[in-house]
Design a protein around this motif. Structure first.
Motif, PDB file in Angstrom:
ATOM      1  N   CYS A  89       0.818  -1.221   0.000  1.00  0.00           N
ATOM      2  CA  CYS A  89       0.000   0.000   0.000  1.00  0.00           C
ATOM      3  C   CYS A  89       0.847   1.264   0.000  1.00  0.00           C
ATOM      4  O   CYS A  89       0.414   2.310  -0.465  1.00  0.00           O
ATOM      5  N   GLY A  90       2.049   1.187   0.569  1.00  0.00           N
ATOM      6  CA  GLY A  90       2.922   2.361   0.591  1.00  0.00           C
ATOM      7  C   GLY A  90       2.605   3.355   1.689  1.00  0.00           C
ATOM      8  O   GLY A  90       3.311   4.351   1.852  1.00  0.00           O
ATOM      9  N   LEU A  91       1.558   3.097   2.451  1.00  0.00           N
ATOM     10  CA  LEU A  91       1.094   4.079   3.432  1.00  0.00           C
ATOM     11  C   LEU A  91       1.184   3.592   4.877  1.00  0.00           C
ATOM     12  O   LEU A  91       1.323   4.388   5.796  1.00  0.00           O
ATOM     13  N   CYS A  92       1.100   2.279   5.064  1.00  0.00           N
ATOM     14  CA  CYS A  92       0.981   1.770   6.429  1.00  0.00           C
ATOM     15  C   CYS A  92       2.329   1.827   7.154  1.00  0.00           C
ATOM     16  O   CYS A  92       3.369   2.096   6.564  1.00  0.00           O
ATOM     17  N   CYS A  95       4.950  -0.499   5.609  1.00  0.00           N
ATOM     18  CA  CYS A  95       5.487   0.046   4.361  1.00  0.00           C
ATOM     19  C   CYS A  95       6.453   1.192   4.635  1.00  0.00           C
ATOM     20  O   CYS A  95       7.449   1.357   3.942  1.00  0.00           O
ATOM     21  N   CYS A 103       3.258  -5.870   4.303  1.00  0.00           N
ATOM     22  CA  CYS A 103       2.092  -4.981   4.324  1.00  0.00           C
ATOM     23  C   CYS A 103       0.796  -5.808   4.380  1.00  0.00           C
ATOM     24  O   CYS A 103       0.632  -6.757   3.612  1.00  0.00           O
TER      25      CYS A 103
HETATM   26 ZN   LIG Z   1       1.359  -1.068   3.547  1.00  0.00          ZN
END
Ligand SMILES: [Zn+2]
Length: 334
Positions: A89-92, A95, A103
């Motif tokens: 996701c790149g956001l959590c 990540c 993730c």
């Molecule tokens: Zn993530």
């Protein structure tokens, strides 16, 4: 398209609709796709995680971007790319802390056994012209995982001794190359005498041929009396006991693969007697894939293609990989 689990014969070519592309995806013309042991255990049902039928297998993908979704910013048509194994996701928190491969919202890449596949921009890394696509397909889930295991999780340093189990496999062979490149003395194990030469060629200083379940720890100790500082284990349960016994005091046991559905048993006392660290490696991050591409582009790492086969021969390719006689990757070319 995989519609049922079973032997290689369940892989039958068929016509399917053109893949549809989301705004953050690119449409890729597949140039090469690696046939991994992971594909084999997904097909035969040993590995159930991320296996939801029907499924087009293939996550070691390299190809050329044909079209890009409206939200894509880093890729253009004509770019050559290879893939990591998961979209994240790149956001959590994971990540954001170098653990994008764990993730909770990750999605496994698949669909490479096809002429075209839609892939998230996030899983694609650009590949320069000097790296052939049949080599590029291996740079993520094989070479990139090896880089993760040796450099980032194992922390291998100049002068250390590294034991690599299952060294003739896709990850194993890259592990041998990268450990050698890191300045380590490399001891490689394989089940087959026929693979000795290829492992020496890849950079192993010593090759031990041992059957499944055979205790090779004495042979390792004969080469490294204090034991090895790092084990990179790509096999799992069937070599754990001898490989763990070969560890030096304070050594790192890096778990990369588990090829069989079996458990291991260990007396916890051995972990603290040995001051051992048992470490898990999970897949490949985007930055590691970028580094792996750079290592291949400069010729420092040379992933080995064992055989190229047309996509229609996926079943034969699986049979070949399952027999385990080859060194290097079997690559399908659509
Ligand atoms: Zn993530």
């Amino acid at each position: 398209m995989l519609r049922s689990l079973g032997g290689p014969e369940v892989l039958v070519p068929e016509e399917v609709p053109e893949p549809s592309m989301a705004p953050d995806e690119v449409l890729v013309e597949v140039g090469a796709v690696g046939v991994t042991y992971h594909d084999v255990v997904q097909r035969n049902g040993t590995m159930r995680r991320h296996t939801k039928l029907p499924l087009i297998l293939g996550y070691e993908i390299a190809g050329t971007v044909q079209a890009v979704g409206v939200a894509v910013t880093t890729l253009r048509p004509g770019d050559r790319i290879c893939t990591k194994a998961f979209r994240s996701c790149g956001l959590c928190r994971l990540c954001r802390n170098g653990m994008e491969t764990a993730c909770a919202r990750r999605v496994a890449v698949h669909g490479g056994y096809a002429e075209r596949v839609a892939l998230a921009e996030e899983v694609c890394v650009r590949v320069p012209e000097e790296v052939p696509l049949e080599v590029a397909c291996m740079l993520g889930p094989s070479t990139g995982v090896a880089l993760n295991a040796v450099r980032d999780v194992g922390g291998v340093r100049l002068g250390e001794t590294v034991l690599v189990t299952g060294a003739s496999g896709g990850v194993g062979l890259s592990t041998v190359q990268i450990a050698r490149l890191s300045g380590a003395r490399v001891v490689a194990t394989t089940r087959s005498e026929a693979k000795r030469a290829a492992l020496t060629e890849a950079g192993a200083h010593h090759v031990l041929v041992a059957a499944d379940g055979e205790d090779f720890s004495k042979a390792v100790k004969a080469l490294a009396p204090d034991g090895v500082q790092v084990v990179v284990d790509t096999v799992g349960s069937r070599v754990f006991t001898p490989a763990f016994k070969a560890l030096a005091v304070g050594g790192r046991y890096v778990m990369v693969g588990q090829l069989f559905r079996e458990e291991i048993s260990i007396n916890p006392a051995f972990v603290f007697f040995q001051r051992a660290r048992i470490l898990g490696v999970g897949s490949v991050r985007r930055d590691q894939l970028e580094d792996s591409v750079a290592l291949a582009a400069s010729g420092q790492v040379r992933p080995l293609v064992a055989r190229r086969m047309p996509l229609e021969e996926a079943a034969a390719a699986h049979a070949l990989v399952e027999r385990g006689e080859l060194v290097g990757r079997v690559v399908l070319v659509p």
